[in-house]
Design a protein around this motif. Structure first.
Motif, PDB file in Angstrom:
ATOM      1  N   THR A  74     -33.994  34.409 -39.198  1.00 55.50           N
ATOM      2  CA  THR A  74     -32.912  35.273 -38.726  1.00 55.50           C
ATOM      3  C   THR A  74     -31.550  34.732 -39.150  1.00 55.50           C
ATOM      4  O   THR A  74     -30.672  35.495 -39.590  1.00 55.50           O
ATOM      5  CB  THR A  74     -32.962  35.401 -37.187  1.00 55.50           C
ATOM      6  N   GLU A  75     -31.367  33.418 -39.038  1.00 54.58           N
ATOM      7  CA  GLU A  75     -30.098  32.810 -39.452  1.00 54.58           C
ATOM      8  C   GLU A  75     -29.861  32.990 -40.946  1.00 54.58           C
ATOM      9  O   GLU A  75     -28.759  33.374 -41.384  1.00 54.58           O
ATOM     10  CB  GLU A  75     -30.089  31.321 -39.103  1.00 54.58           C
ATOM     11  N   ILE A  76     -30.893  32.719 -41.740  1.00 53.38           N
ATOM     12  CA  ILE A  76     -30.760  32.858 -43.192  1.00 53.38           C
ATOM     13  C   ILE A  76     -30.493  34.309 -43.568  1.00 53.38           C
ATOM     14  O   ILE A  76     -29.623  34.603 -44.404  1.00 53.38           O
ATOM     15  CB  ILE A  76     -32.037  32.340 -43.893  1.00 53.38           C
ATOM     16  N   ASP A 111     -33.117  41.197 -55.315  1.00 55.44           N
ATOM     17  CA  ASP A 111     -33.915  41.171 -54.089  1.00 55.44           C
ATOM     18  C   ASP A 111     -33.901  39.757 -53.530  1.00 55.44           C
ATOM     19  O   ASP A 111     -34.145  38.790 -54.263  1.00 55.44           O
ATOM     20  CB  ASP A 111     -35.360  41.593 -54.375  1.00 55.44           C
ATOM     21  N   ALA A 112     -33.626  39.652 -52.235  1.00 52.22           N
ATOM     22  CA  ALA A 112     -33.585  38.341 -51.584  1.00 52.22           C
ATOM     23  C   ALA A 112     -34.648  38.276 -50.494  1.00 52.22           C
ATOM     24  O   ALA A 112     -34.723  39.164 -49.644  1.00 52.22           O
ATOM     25  CB  ALA A 112     -32.206  38.092 -50.994  1.00 52.22           C
ATOM     26  N   LEU A 113     -35.447  37.216 -50.537  1.00 59.55           N
ATOM     27  CA  LEU A 113     -36.461  36.984 -49.522  1.00 59.55           C
ATOM     28  C   LEU A 113     -35.998  35.819 -48.648  1.00 59.55           C
ATOM     29  O   LEU A 113     -35.825  34.696 -49.130  1.00 59.55           O
ATOM     30  CB  LEU A 113     -37.799  36.656 -50.172  1.00 59.55           C
ATOM     31  N   ASP A 144     -33.449  27.754 -46.672  1.00 60.05           N
ATOM     32  CA  ASP A 144     -32.585  26.761 -46.034  1.00 60.05           C
ATOM     33  C   ASP A 144     -31.183  27.343 -45.937  1.00 60.05           C
ATOM     34  O   ASP A 144     -30.569  27.682 -46.959  1.00 60.05           O
ATOM     35  CB  ASP A 144     -32.578  25.474 -46.864  1.00 60.05           C
ATOM     36  N   ALA A 145     -30.667  27.446 -44.714  1.00 61.33           N
ATOM     37  CA  ALA A 145     -29.339  28.037 -44.510  1.00 61.33           C
ATOM     38  C   ALA A 145     -28.267  27.273 -45.274  1.00 61.33           C
ATOM     39  O   ALA A 145     -27.284  27.863 -45.745  1.00 61.33           O
ATOM     40  CB  ALA A 145     -29.015  28.077 -43.024  1.00 61.33           C
ATOM     41  N   ALA A 146     -28.444  25.956 -45.432  1.00 54.60           N
ATOM     42  CA  ALA A 146     -27.443  25.136 -46.108  1.00 54.60           C
ATOM     43  C   ALA A 146     -27.365  25.427 -47.603  1.00 54.60           C
ATOM     44  O   ALA A 146     -26.375  25.071 -48.259  1.00 54.60           O
ATOM     45  CB  ALA A 146     -27.748  23.655 -45.875  1.00 54.60           C
ATOM     46  N   LEU A 147     -28.393  26.056 -48.169  1.00 59.74           N
ATOM     47  CA  LEU A 147     -28.433  26.313 -49.613  1.00 59.74           C
ATOM     48  C   LEU A 147     -28.156  27.773 -49.960  1.00 59.74           C
ATOM     49  O   LEU A 147     -28.217  28.158 -51.131  1.00 59.74           O
ATOM     50  CB  LEU A 147     -29.795  25.903 -50.177  1.00 59.74           C
ATOM     51  N   GLY A 193     -38.871  36.988 -43.202  1.00 56.99           N
ATOM     52  CA  GLY A 193     -40.233  36.786 -42.734  1.00 56.99           C
ATOM     53  C   GLY A 193     -40.471  35.328 -42.429  1.00 56.99           C
ATOM     54  O   GLY A 193     -39.586  34.483 -42.584  1.00 56.99           O
ATOM     55  N   VAL A 194     -41.675  35.031 -41.987  1.00 59.00           N
ATOM     56  CA  VAL A 194     -42.092  33.673 -41.661  1.00 59.00           C
ATOM     57  C   VAL A 194     -43.345  33.359 -42.465  1.00 59.00           C
ATOM     58  O   VAL A 194     -44.234  34.208 -42.604  1.00 59.00           O
ATOM     59  CB  VAL A 194     -42.374  33.524 -40.152  1.00 59.00           C
ATOM     60  N   ALA A 195     -43.407  32.161 -42.989  1.00 56.96           N
ATOM     61  CA  ALA A 195     -44.583  31.751 -43.763  1.00 56.96           C
ATOM     62  C   ALA A 195     -44.907  30.307 -43.448  1.00 56.96           C
ATOM     63  O   ALA A 195     -44.007  29.483 -43.245  1.00 56.96           O
ATOM     64  CB  ALA A 195     -44.333  31.919 -45.258  1.00 56.96           C
TER      65      ALA A 195
END
Length: 279
Positions: free
Chosen positions: A70-72, A35-37, A12-15, A92-94
């Motif tokens: 992409t935004e995150i 490491d950031a996912l 979540d971009a807001a977090l 990635g996308v899940a």
């Protein structure tokens, strides 16, 4: 023991800012790698689409998740580029139903996972799945960052919730680097049993164990004067001005926690200080 390999999951971009603030602080305090996912979550449930639904609907949900990722990722890289720590990020996308696999695969090769509060206003359903996956499938301790709370990478006053369970012992062992640097660790026992081998000295054995690791401990025996154990713990957090809570996760079955709530869920939802959990 130190925390050399840290991991965080952003969905979540807001977090992003509040979660990374805690993760970066822990990495700086331990000279660790982070490491950031960055995950965009496809919340559609493909199997429940009505017969003949257009493939365009599926493509739209995937495209939306890719845009979120992409935004995150952009926010995370901008924040980490301004830090002094060693880091790596991937996006990635899940699908919501499959997010646990992606998290657990990476969490199990980490020493500590930092995550945002999974419950509360504006918190997506995926946050609970991420937290549970790190704890259960990843078998990795989790540091839950409270919304709006200040990072506490070197807590001075720690509340250790103790009920003689294997979960609370696992949490104490996993948190040993933090417990060792604290000025004092309050071992909090609520309504100890009146029968059993430790009835005359509740919390004595864990206090002895911790003291042999150089941890300065105090034992606080409290009565359950409020409806929920978590309410008693949270009040004591305020009373002792704690910087962090260390506790075992999910003493009851996960199904019972989901239906009726429990100390784990309420602590994660209401805590105003970081909560360190292990299972």
């Amino acid at each position: 023991m130190t925390y050399n390999s840290l991991f965080t999951v952003l969905t979540d971009a807001a977090l992003v800012d509040e979660t990374l603030a805690h993760a970066i602080a822990v990495a700086e305090a331990n000279d660790a790698h982070l490491d950031a996912l960055c995950l965009g979550v496809d919340r559609s449930q493909t199997g429940y689409y009505y017969a003949g639904a257009s493939a365009a609907v599926l493509q739209e949900t995937i495209s939306r998740a890719q845009d979120e990722a992409t935004e995150i990722d952009s926010l995370v890289r901008a924040r980490l580029n301004n830090s002094t720590i060693r880091w790596a990020a991937e996006k990635g996308v899940a699908q919501l139903a499959d997010i646990g696999r992606h998290v657990a695969t990476r969490a199990r090769f980490s020493d500590l996972v930092t995550l945002p509060q999974p419950y509360g206003e504006g918190r997506g359903a995926e946050l609970e799945a991420v937290t549970e996956s790190a704890l259960f499938e990843g078998r990795t301790p989790v540091l839950v960052a409270p919304g709006g709370g200040a990072p506490s990478p070197k807590p001075k006053r720690i509340l250790l919730g103790w009920n003689e369970s294997s979960e609370s012992l696992a949490a104490a062992r996993a948190a040993m680097p933090l417990l060792s640097m604290a000025d004092v660790v309050h071992v909090v026992v609520i309504d100890p049993p009146t029968h059993g081998p430790n009835r005359s000295d509740p919390g004595g054995l864990i206090a002895q164990y911790l003291s042999r690791h150089g941890v300065k401990t105090e034992i606080d025996v409290l009565s359950r004067s409020m409806p929920r154990v978590s309410d008693v713990l949270l009040r004591h957090v305020t009373d002792m001005d704690a910087d962090m809570v260390v506790m075992g996760a999910y003493g009851h079955s996960r199904f019972r926690e989901a239906i009726f709530g429990g100390a784990t869920r309420y602590m994660l939802e209401q805590a105003t200080v970081p909560v360190f959990m292990a299972h």
